[in-house]
Design an enzyme around this catalytic site. Sequence first.
Site, PDB file in Angstrom:
ATOM      1  CE  LYS A   6      -3.913   1.982   2.611  1.00  0.00           C
ATOM      2  NZ  LYS A   6      -4.803   1.804   3.780  1.00  0.00           N
ATOM      3  CB  SER A  63      -8.077   3.752   2.996  1.00  0.00           C
ATOM      4  OG  SER A  63      -7.231   3.046   3.883  1.00  0.00           O
ATOM      5  CB  SER A  83      -8.515   0.962   5.819  1.00  0.00           C
ATOM      6  OG  SER A  83      -9.158   2.205   5.782  1.00  0.00           O
TER       7      SER A  83
END
Lengths: 489, 476, 95
Positions: free
Chosen positions: A76, A151, A175
């Site tokens: 990420k 997210s 997330s």
Amino acid sequence: MINSTVAEISAALKAGDISSVEITQAYLNRIAKLNGELNAYITVCEESALEQAAAADAGRSAGNTSPLLGIPIAHKDIFCTKDILTTCGSRMLHNFVSPYNATVVERFNDAGTVLLGKTNMDEFAMGSSNETSFFGDVKNPWNTECVPGGSSGGSAAAVAADLCAMATGTDTGGSIRQPAAFCGITGFKPSYGRVSRWGMIAFASSLDQAGPITKSAEDAALMLNAMVGLDEKDSTSIDRPAEDFTASLNQPLKGLRIGVPKQHFAQGLSMEVEEAVRNALAEYEKLGATIKEVDLTNSHLSVSAYYVVAPAEASANLSRFDGVRYGYRCEDPVDLEDMYKRTRSEGFGEEVKRRIMIGTYALSAGYYDAYYRKAQKIRRLIKDDFDRAFEEVDVIIGPTSPHTAFKLGSKSDPVSMYLEDIYTIAVNLAGLPAASIPVGVANGLPMGMQIIGAYFDEAKILNVAHQFQQHTDWHKQKPGPIASNEGEA
Amino acid sequence: MEWETVIGLEVHVSLSTKSKLFSGSSTEFGADPNTQASIFDCALPGTLPVFNEEALRMAVRFGVAIGAEIGKQSVFDRKNYFYPDLPKGYQVTQLDFPTVGKGALTVTLSDGSEKVIGVTRAHIEENAGKSLHEEFHGMSGIDLNRAGEPLLEIVSEPEIASAEEAVAYLKKLHTIIRYLDISDAIMAQGSMRCDVNVSIRPVGETELGTRTEIKNINSFRFVEKAIISEVQRQQEILEDGGRIIQETRRYNADKDETTSMRSKEVANDYRYFPEPDLLPVVIDDEYIAAVKAQLPELPDAKRSRFAEEYALSEYDAGVLVSSRELAEYYEIVASQSDDAKLAANWVSQDLLGLLNKNNWELADSPIQAERLAMLITRIKDKTISGKIAKTVFETMLEDESDVDTIIENKGLKQVTDSGEIEKFVDEVISNNPDQVQQYKDGKQQVIGFLVGQCMQLSKGKANPAQVNELLREKMQ
Amino acid sequence: MALDKSEVEKIAHLARLHVSDSEAEEVTTRITDILALIDQMQSVDTESVEPLAHPLDVVQRLRIDEVTEENQRESLQKLAPASEDGLYLVPKVLE
């Protein structure tokens, strides 16, 4: 091979059926083919990935037997990666080439993984749909008109669409788990303090936790093995004895006590998700588990408390983005205040600014007690609810999200977006470990089930998830439109 | 109307740790800009603080030294504000749970009286960097070397009633901090800084008046002058029927006045909240006891001991313990010369006079304790007189040889040979027949003049007692 | 709790954000909506509840006081929007 699990790829590499360079190239081909459509990656590290893969193959010949050696991974874009662009999904860091590695990145490097690239995400991890990224929306591989969740939407989409074998994510209010549910894969949020936060760009420091996003619970266990452990650089990192999370995966579930929170099956839950989770619970009963209703009395307050605690911490964490030492600075500031205000107004997106404002307000003179302190008290009540429940049950199971992935652009007001995380947020407030695993598909979109454990009970959650995956095949379902493996070498 | 002054002091002391409060950067003074600013100090995203154990130990050491309550659980908070020398956009400090709680200092005032001044608290916090205001094409330069260095902020109770008390409190604080070896506490270098809160009220009034804060004063003398001038200013305003505005002021030494530091910021709202990247710092009784056990003898105790053990006045003892180094120096001189009283005189007068005159630190003095002790020994064994000793002392400033060599080379050795002394005596008697006659007529005090003549003749080297004795003998 | 425009401006200034006149109304409405969501927690009596700042009952680890960092000025200042002579440059700081 690219649609295989980490465990399978690892076995194939070990057996010499495939090389790391081959599988890496296959993923790179697949990325080249599909990333334009899915937008899962912000940065693809083609050249360095192939070098790392070659080094992994050489290492294997030299006797390295690390289980993750040569496995292609995506991080990420919230994790700092040395000499690689690290944006956190924000214009503020659109040019930030990190001079250092996050501890999580270091650990995977040490384990010999191959970094394919950095995945897209909601800006500063603030969002539940991946629509707040400066680098554009990520599309759900199951239906590109739908969001992948957020997210960690880029990581989830990349794993679901076989653009990597595994990915890292971070979870502040859901997330990892919510995008895992929306993309039909396995996501795991460890106990707070398990995984070092050093080098993981902070959103809400007391809630943020990194975890694996994978195709199976077994893969999550393999990733966790590499991720967890004390880090002297993070004061909140916990010193626990080393643990092999794969060791108890195959324990039978006979006698397992499952708690079902009545609050997670109340109004607002879609019928299809409820049915899928109930079916999964029936499967557990067949495996010898007992089901008991538990009462998380204050869980309805978790979203309220969260939207004080997280923005308050974020408002301070994001003050360092001021245009002085790195990142974006506005053009031709007339004075210092103009530099601050325009840099931050132009560098941050709307949602980030909104949360900074909320947090600033909650901490400001005269409101601290009514908001921040109150929220910390609610946080205690929520934690106490879980503590009480875990006196009676081993794990708590419910839906991850009230429904399947929604359409891009369909949720324009922030409050309805915030309520997306209604089942996941309490877990972060209490600091507990939890997973989301696929339990069904409705209207072409996957659904997820959340398994929550007591502190440091990661192994138990993984065992419960793995056993389900041994007896069902929801985790093997692939997104229809892009299920073919044309990228394979 | 009669007014009384109420003063509270906030003193920032740089703790002399090797590394910063939350990072492994060096705290060495005077490095090139930003060469001691790590990724944490520059607040790169993803970086996190880890607390320096030595900063904690130093704070607790200060706390136990002033008899303060020690926070068993201290908590760090974030104080939020934007400034280019504050890289994170917040300063990590301790708001509600400081490491050091209530304590007190006893100060001695010029009239010899003592006053106890309360310390409200002392908390650990980060320093900010520096903004350099020289021109860079109309821009300011930021140096973050100092950012993140550990500070101890020591807050007094508003119990200080005059500029004199304020300075006495500061000097006492300075002495204790130096004794504890937790900071250089050099005001001119900024390792000790002082903010002064001043208000006045009519005598007898119990409510406090509106106060002003004078920021960043960097010498004891300026603290004194700033307070005097600010009290004067407030008094004039109130006597003219005006109101004091609560504000931050700055002391201008050239004009000897305080001026308002009006800032554009309407009101500061620091939005304090517990620092989530750090956990509560927990210490137990054992830790506190261990720190206590390692405390050096502190100035008050040392002064009492000196007064008693060396039979000195409280005042003399007070002078000698004003710094740990001076006290150590004195004790070496006293023990090696075996004359505590003489040692006290030489150290507090000659040595301190020398240091003051040259603006030297004790460490700069060319006369080490061992040499001074030897000088005193030579007075005691009559090798030289006290008067000659002053000459030797002066010589010792330039001549690093040992005391005996200097005496020898300069021919300053006292003459004790009675044959030699007899020659001086005979000469003086024959040169001063009138005075000799006066003596013989019973005017005894004239002996002083004759001894003086002998001493002059011997260039001060004759033993005055022997001269005296021989003169009397010969004039009988 | 409803916010008015001047409060929004005050908060924006504290956070060093610029809210233009055209945005002000929408920002105010959005934040007011969110505060309504947040205010649901006011319904619970928490008088006797201890605030929880951190999910785990653990204490701060201490770092040994040693210098572990080296000079990284060159690599760090490559990241800076403006620097000169080893200093970060910003619009003039007025004391």
